[in-house]
Design an enzyme around this catalytic site. Sequence first.
Site, PDB file in Angstrom:
ATOM      1  N   SER A 168      10.332 137.275 -46.043  1.00 29.85           N
ATOM      2  CA  SER A 168      10.837 136.856 -44.736  1.00 29.85           C
ATOM      3  C   SER A 168      11.977 135.872 -44.913  1.00 29.85           C
ATOM      4  CB  SER A 168       9.723 136.193 -43.914  1.00 29.85           C
ATOM      5  OG  SER A 168      10.244 135.598 -42.739  1.00 29.85           O
TER       6      SER A 168
ATOM      7  N   TYR B  57       2.535 131.146 -42.596  1.00 32.07           N
ATOM      8  CA  TYR B  57       3.334 132.356 -42.816  1.00 32.07           C
ATOM      9  C   TYR B  57       4.429 132.096 -43.844  1.00 32.07           C
ATOM     10  CZ  TYR B  57       6.431 136.299 -41.699  1.00 32.07           C
ATOM     11  OH  TYR B  57       7.228 137.408 -41.760  1.00 32.07           O
TER      12      TYR B  57
END
Length: 247
Positions: free
Chosen positions: A139, A152
Amino acid sequence: MSGHTAVVTGGASGIGEAISRRLAADGVAVAIFDLDGEAAEARAASIEKAGGKAIGLAVDVTDRAAIDAGVAAVRNRLGRPTILVNNAGVTPTGPFLDITLEMWNRSIAVNLTSAFQCCQAIIPDMVEQGWGRIVNISSSSVHSGPPQLASYVAAKSGVVGLTKVLAREFGRRGITVNTIPPGFIDTPMLRDAENNGLMKVEEQTAGTPVGRIGRPEDIAAVCGFLVSEEAGYVTGQIVNVNGGRIS
């Protein structure tokens, strides 16, 4: 790419679905692993209808026994997998001080440990064949560190580190390992973030140098290259696909 078999985790929707379709279009036999088995089977049927070869399997990527059973089914139905795309993920949000240990562990399990377990389950097949391609979807948040995404970002940062280690450890076995950190891609996860008030798509689009939101197909195109024969000298790399938002 005919003759190769790929496993794509979280392959029934969003970026995973686009990658599954791209690989199938390139001649790869695709096994879609997804927690939603019905969706996985439906996507596989759609790929088959379009002329590709695919199967859909209900696999919980946090369960090693389920992963091993899924890989065994792939071997029996499609052949030894030599391409792995670790795409499955969840995006838990919330203030850091409100994160419970259960929430933290769930994020790490889905976003990071699943990649570790799938790699352990499939790399032996790649070693046996003397050829393999692994693409880990991380990400762009690992570079920007946005608030309220602590678990995350921590997990996806681990994916980047795992990528680099595996690239060095298995390079001489004919296996390449790279990571794509998508940035601002129009997926259900991104729309959920917008609905939760974490961002506004119009504002983010205005700040994107190419002037548009990314599409899952943008990620799939780069993934298609990284798993190809032509990408055999590309390994251990972070290949940003973000419209110029983050260098």
